[in-house]
Design an enzyme around this catalytic site. Structure first.
Site, short mmCIF file in Angstrom:
data_model
loop_
_atom_site.label_atom_id
_atom_site.label_comp_id
_atom_site.label_asym_id
_atom_site.label_seq_id
_atom_site.Cartn_x
_atom_site.Cartn_y
_atom_site.Cartn_z
N ASP A 297 67.76 -104.96 -17.87
CA ASP A 297 68.04 -104.12 -19.02
C ASP A 297 68.01 -102.63 -18.63
O ASP A 297 67.09 -102.20 -17.93
CB ASP A 297 66.95 -104.41 -20.08
CG ASP A 297 67.29 -103.85 -21.45
OD1 ASP A 297 68.32 -104.23 -22.01
OD2 ASP A 297 66.50 -103.03 -21.96
N GLU B 290 72.30 -104.11 -16.08
CA GLU B 290 72.96 -103.42 -17.18
C GLU B 290 73.01 -101.96 -16.75
O GLU B 290 71.97 -101.29 -16.69
CB GLU B 290 72.18 -103.56 -18.49
CG GLU B 290 73.00 -102.99 -19.65
CD GLU B 290 72.20 -102.64 -20.90
OE1 GLU B 290 72.83 -102.47 -21.96
OE2 GLU B 290 70.97 -102.50 -20.82
C1 NOJ Z 1 70.01 -102.89 -23.92
C2 NOJ Z 1 69.99 -104.20 -24.63
O1 NOJ Z 1 71.16 -104.91 -24.33
C3 NOJ Z 1 69.85 -103.89 -26.11
O2 NOJ Z 1 70.04 -105.02 -26.90
C4 NOJ Z 1 68.49 -103.29 -26.32
O3 NOJ Z 1 68.35 -102.88 -27.67
C5 NOJ Z 1 68.28 -102.07 -25.42
N1 NOJ Z 1 68.73 -102.27 -24.08
C6 NOJ Z 1 66.81 -101.75 -25.34
O4 NOJ Z 1 66.14 -102.73 -24.60
#
Ligand code: NOJ
Length: 516
Positions: free
Chosen positions: A190, A254
């Site tokens: 993440d 990500e």
């Molecule tokens: C990215 C995640 O995909 C999202 O769903 C989340 O709210 C934020 N990061 C914070 O963790």
């Protein structure tokens, strides 16, 4: 790969929420589809302020979803079908309910005080600097217990960890190993670009007119509360841990950066960082030939030669591709899927993409996403893309029992797995056949990408020496020259197998894969 949003995939126990056993019970669908790996959005203990992305224990399973024994069963059952299981790792922040934070906030002298980012107010009592949270508003909250502010890049309930602290680093090494040792094949990481903060907590510079739309909307450049160069040391270290396992372990980041050269950096200078990095400019681009082609060309040019791109069109934060790219037009959904599944790289489908599932409108009183609750009606949040999977056209949609109210509305279940499985013209059959074709031909998996000349609105490329992919991403018919061979698969399935001897007419939103 295939992303599962566990709360919305399949509810095995009739409580209206999806769970791990529900995933086990639907692995046959994924095996039939031809999926190699699944990434599960967070399954760890969480008070669900941000639906799992606020972790209260990195080694415990959220009881509503199941248990550690269920994870083990899922890994085993998936392995038996040739499917690997990846989890979501959330290293940027924890839940405010995580025992580390409970301890950290207890006093200035607490043993884990330095595990989070704490700072004194300015003399006038205002926050320590100008950082803004990705979810809007100041990235700092004053904690009355100690009179200091703590920092958060998302919700105030998600305090950011301090990645300068060796204890935090050691703890995450152990968390990685904990799951790898259980047979988890990798992690989606993440916001992995954000985790390290400027050690001096300097103010972010203001955005300028030259910045991308996201930065302009935020009003500042995220150069000190994230996107620090030191993040690469952390990732390089995680890569060493992943590589220390005999069977491959995959790190997929990500990486919501705006430029292809920044994305390339996450693969490491020597291919020693992420195996895969999500390409956000591609996800957010319109379904138009030129911008997509330019993005793919830039990615191909800037990624290290042995790096492997990722192509995806939907996830739990973005409007689903059937809505955003296709406007609920099946021709466009199919051509988008053909693009994802035939570019050089790893396609990541989001649950429901394979049936052309679109966003489902969620009424204000049914909202679950904190962003929808906060910003309605300016922004309805992310619930529309998190609604349950459609397995059957029946009450409960095959997601949950007939009398159960699902946690988010189902919407119209006319587009569903069961009906599409038996329909040779369906989006699902098309997706499965495309994946099968890709499996069958090494050149469609690993062959090099090369753009070919094409009329406006059309995008044509070759894969290796034998395959040509031609997509008409426009409302007009298009005539292509120099197309010889045989159509392996077409969005218009009536054209599968057609022999080509020079010219090819594509109607609006037609796509073909041609074997020369
Ligand atoms: C990215 C995640 O995909 C999202 O769903 C989340 O709210 C934020 N990061 C914070 O963790």
């Amino acid at each position: 790969m295939y992303q599962i949003y566990p709360l919305s995939f399949a509810d095995s126990n009739g409580d209206g929420f999806g769970d791990l056993q529900g995933i086990v019970e639907h692995l046959d669908h994924l095996a039939w589809l031809g999926v190699d790996g699944i990434w599960l959005s967070p399954i760890t203990l969480s008070p669900n302020d941000d639906w799992g992305y606020d972790v209260a224990d990195y080694r415990a399973v959220q009881p509503d979803l199941g248990s550690l024994a269920d994870v083990d069963r899922l890994i085993d059952a998936a392995r038996a079908l040739g499917i690997r299981v990846l989890l979501d790792l959330v290293p940027n922040h924890t839940s405010e309910q995580h025992p580390w934070f409970v301890e950290s906030r207890s006093s200035r002298g607490a043993a884990r005080r330095d595990w989070y980012v704490w700072a004194d107010p300015k003399p006038d009592g205002s926050p320590p600097n100008n950082w803004i949270s990705s979810f809007g508003g100041p990235a700092w909250k004053l904690d009355p217990v100690s009179g200091q502010f703590y920092m958060f890049n998302h919700l105030p309930q998600q305090p950011d960890l301090n990645w300068w602290n060796d204890g935090v680093r050691a703890e995450f090494d152990d968390i990685l190993r904990f799951w790898f040792d259980r047979g988890v094949a990798g992690f989606r990481i993440d916001v992995c670009n954000l985790i390290v903060k400027d050690a001096e907590l300097r103010d972010n510079p203001a955005a300028t007119d030259d910045d991308d739309p996201g930065t302009r909307a935020l009003g500042q450049r995220v150069v000190f509360n994230g996107n620090r160069p030191e993040v690469h040391d952390v990732i390089r270290h995680w890569r060493e841990i992943a590589d220390s396992y005999e069977a491959p372990r995959v790190l997929i980041g990500e990486t919501p950066v705006e430029k292809s050269d920044e994305l390339a950096r996450f693969y490491g200078v020597d291919g020693d960082e992420l195996h895969l990095a999500f390409n956000f400019p591609f996800i957010t681009a319109p379904l138009d030939a030129e911008p997509l082609r330019l993005l793919v060309e830039a990615t191909e040019a800037l990624l290290p030669s042995d790096a492997w791109p990722v192509w995806t069109g939907s996830n739990h934060d973005m409007s689903r591709l059937a809505t955003r790219w296709a406007g609920d037009d099946e021709r466009r959904t199919k051509v988008a899927l053909m693009m994802l599944l035939t570019l050089r790289g790893t396609p990541v489908l989001y649950q429901g993409d394979e049936i052309g599932l679109g966003d489902v409108a969620v009424a204000r009183e049914q909202l679950r996403d904190p962003l929808g609750v906060k910003y309605w009606p300016v922004y309805a949040g992310r619930d529309a893309m998190r609604t349950p999977m459609h397995w059957r056209d029946a009450p409960g949609g095959g997601f949950t029992g007939p009398g159960v109210v699902p946690w988010l509305p189902l919407g119209d279940t006319a587009r569903n797995v069961a009906d599409q499985r038996s329909d040779p013209g369906s989006v699902l059959t098309f997706t499965r056949d495309l994946i099968a074709l890709r499996r069958q031909h090494g050149e469609l998996r690993a062959g090099s990408y090369s753009t070919r000349g094409a009329p406006d609105g059309v995008w044509v490329w070759t894969r290796g020496s034998r395959f040509v992919v031609a997509l008409n991403l426009s409302e007009s018919d298009a005539d292509l020259d120099d197309m010889t061979g045989r159509i392996s698969i077409a969005t218009d399935r009536a054209r599968d197998g057609e022999a080509l001897s020079g010219s090819l007419r594509l109607r609006a939103w037609d796509g073909v894969v041609v074997e020369r």
